[in-house]
Design a protein around this motif. Structure first.
Motif, short mmCIF file in Angstrom:
data_model
loop_
_atom_site.label_atom_id
_atom_site.label_comp_id
_atom_site.label_asym_id
_atom_site.label_seq_id
_atom_site.Cartn_x
_atom_site.Cartn_y
_atom_site.Cartn_z
N SER A 9 0.85 -1.36 0.04
CA SER A 9 0.02 0.02 0.09
C SER A 9 0.86 1.39 0.01
N ARG A 10 1.71 1.10 0.51
CA ARG A 10 3.02 2.19 0.51
C ARG A 10 4.42 1.57 0.74
N ASP A 11 5.22 2.41 0.28
CA ASP A 11 6.84 1.97 0.58
C ASP A 11 7.59 3.23 0.64
N ILE A 12 8.88 3.22 1.08
CA ILE A 12 9.78 4.27 1.20
C ILE A 12 10.88 3.81 0.60
N CYS A 13 11.36 3.77 -0.48
CA CYS A 13 12.65 3.25 -1.28
C CYS A 13 13.85 4.10 -1.39
N GLN A 14 15.03 3.68 -1.39
CA GLN A 14 16.14 4.30 -1.63
C GLN A 14 16.44 4.64 -3.25
N ARG A 15 16.97 5.64 -3.70
CA ARG A 15 17.28 5.87 -4.97
C ARG A 15 18.21 4.66 -5.52
N GLY A 16 17.98 4.50 -6.76
CA GLY A 16 18.64 3.31 -7.56
C GLY A 16 18.10 1.85 -7.34
N THR A 17 17.18 1.69 -6.41
CA THR A 17 16.58 0.52 -6.13
C THR A 17 15.38 0.40 -6.90
N SER A 18 14.66 -0.84 -7.00
CA SER A 18 13.65 -1.21 -7.91
C SER A 18 12.38 -1.56 -6.85
N LEU A 19 11.21 -1.38 -7.25
CA LEU A 19 10.02 -1.78 -6.43
C LEU A 19 9.03 -2.59 -7.33
N THR A 20 8.51 -3.45 -7.06
CA THR A 20 7.39 -4.39 -7.62
C THR A 20 6.20 -4.46 -6.97
N ILE A 21 5.11 -3.70 -7.72
CA ILE A 21 3.77 -3.55 -7.28
C ILE A 21 3.02 -4.52 -7.68
N GLN A 22 2.14 -5.44 -6.82
CA GLN A 22 1.26 -6.41 -7.26
C GLN A 22 -0.18 -5.70 -7.52
N CYS A 23 -0.79 -6.36 -8.15
CA CYS A 23 -2.45 -6.02 -8.53
C CYS A 23 -2.99 -7.32 -8.80
N GLN A 24 -4.01 -7.46 -7.72
CA GLN A 24 -4.85 -8.73 -7.94
C GLN A 24 -6.44 -8.21 -8.19
N VAL A 25 -7.18 -8.88 -9.09
CA VAL A 25 -8.56 -8.45 -9.44
C VAL A 25 -9.20 -9.71 -8.90
N ASP A 26 -10.64 -9.46 -8.31
CA ASP A 26 -11.27 -10.56 -7.91
C ASP A 26 -12.17 -11.32 -9.03
N SER A 27 -12.00 -10.93 -10.09
CA SER A 27 -12.59 -11.48 -11.12
C SER A 27 -11.92 -11.58 -12.57
N GLN A 28 -12.12 -12.20 -13.49
CA GLN A 28 -11.42 -11.94 -14.83
C GLN A 28 -11.91 -10.85 -15.43
N VAL A 29 -11.05 -10.08 -15.93
CA VAL A 29 -11.10 -8.85 -16.51
C VAL A 29 -10.59 -8.95 -17.89
N THR A 30 -11.23 -7.94 -18.77
CA THR A 30 -10.58 -7.78 -20.24
C THR A 30 -9.34 -6.98 -20.33
N MET A 31 -9.10 -6.15 -19.48
CA MET A 31 -8.03 -5.35 -19.67
C MET A 31 -7.66 -4.64 -18.25
N MET A 32 -6.31 -4.65 -18.13
CA MET A 32 -5.87 -4.10 -16.95
C MET A 32 -4.74 -2.93 -17.33
N PHE A 33 -4.70 -1.87 -16.50
CA PHE A 33 -4.13 -0.74 -16.75
C PHE A 33 -3.26 -0.22 -15.81
N TRP A 34 -2.20 0.38 -15.83
CA TRP A 34 -1.28 1.11 -14.51
C TRP A 34 -1.19 2.64 -14.96
N TYR A 35 -1.62 3.48 -13.75
CA TYR A 35 -1.65 4.77 -13.78
C TYR A 35 -0.75 5.19 -12.66
N ARG A 36 -0.37 6.54 -12.82
CA ARG A 36 0.26 7.42 -11.99
C ARG A 36 -0.31 8.62 -11.54
#
Lengths: 113, 113
Positions: A9-36
């Motif tokens: 839900s939140r994270d504090i990370c250091q410069r130069g590192t990487s973070l993976t965000i997971q997204c789970q939907v409770d039903s099958q969907v046609t399309m998934m998107f990522w926004y900022r």
């Protein structure tokens, strides 16, 4: 309607590192998107996550920086790579069902120090 | 051509008032117009949506008015309550599975008690 969960839900990370965000939907969907979303601003589409193929990125976003996976119809991940303070933002997963209604997850609040 | 312009940027009303938020679009291919409500720290929630075959749609205290010839649509909140204080986003897309939403800039609504 689809219910979407994101981890973390939140994270504090250091410069130069990487973070993976997971997204789970409770039903099958046609399309998934990522926004900022920057605080107080509108939503910016990063990419469309395509099942079984490479994501479709919007102008200004590249795969090397924001690799995305979508192994099935209910799950996707977004990685923010080689982070800098400019990547501090809220990252939102979204999904669209067969009725074209689009739903959003609660967001991942990322701070890069 | 892809823009959706939203106004006002912010809006303050008294409890019981009827705030109105307006959006205008340019792309005549758009045929799906949702509104989202976002509370601080939460993801956007789909509130109500309209297609251009009707000029008005009501769901509870929320009403969308649609003017196809003017390429405008608006959200009205009847008998507004302090709990309606949130940021509201309009959006538009073509009603096809591959189409992505174009968002307005958002309106921060404050309903005073």
């Amino acid at each position: 309607s689809a219910v979407i969960s994101q981890k973390p839900s939140r994270d504090i990370c250091q410069r130069g590192t990487s973070l993976t965000i997971q997204c789970q939907v409770d039903s099958q969907v046609t399309m998934m998107f990522w926004y900022r979303q920057q605080p107080g601003q509108s939503l910016t589409l990063i990419a469309t996550a395509n099942q079984g193929s490479e994501a479709t990125y919007e102008s200004g976003f590249v795969i090397d920086k924001f690799p995305i996976s979508r192994p099935n119809l209910t799950f996707s991940t977004l990685t923010v790579s080689n982070m800098s303070p400019e990547d501090s933002s809220i990252y939102l997963c979204s999904a669209r069902d067969s009725s074209y209604e689009q739903y959003f997850g609660p967001g991942t609040r990322l701070t890069v120090t | 051509q892809q823009q959706v312009k939203q106004s006002p940027q912010s809006l303050i009303v008294q409890k019981g008032g009827i705030p109105i938020i307006n959006c205008a679009y340019e792309n005549t291919a758009f045929d799906y117009f949702p509104w989202y409500q976002q509370f601080p720290g939460k993801g956007p929630a789909l509130l109500i949506a309209i297609r251009p075959d009707v000029s008005e749609k009501k769901e509870g205290r929320f009403t969308i008015s649609f003017n196809k010839s003017a390429k405008q649509f608006s959200l009205h909140i009847m008998d507004s309550q302090p709990g309606d204080s949130a940021t509201y986003f309009c959006a538009a897309s073509r009603g096809t599975s591959g189409s992505r939403l174009t968002f307005g800039e958002g309106t921060q609504l404050t309903v005073n008690p």
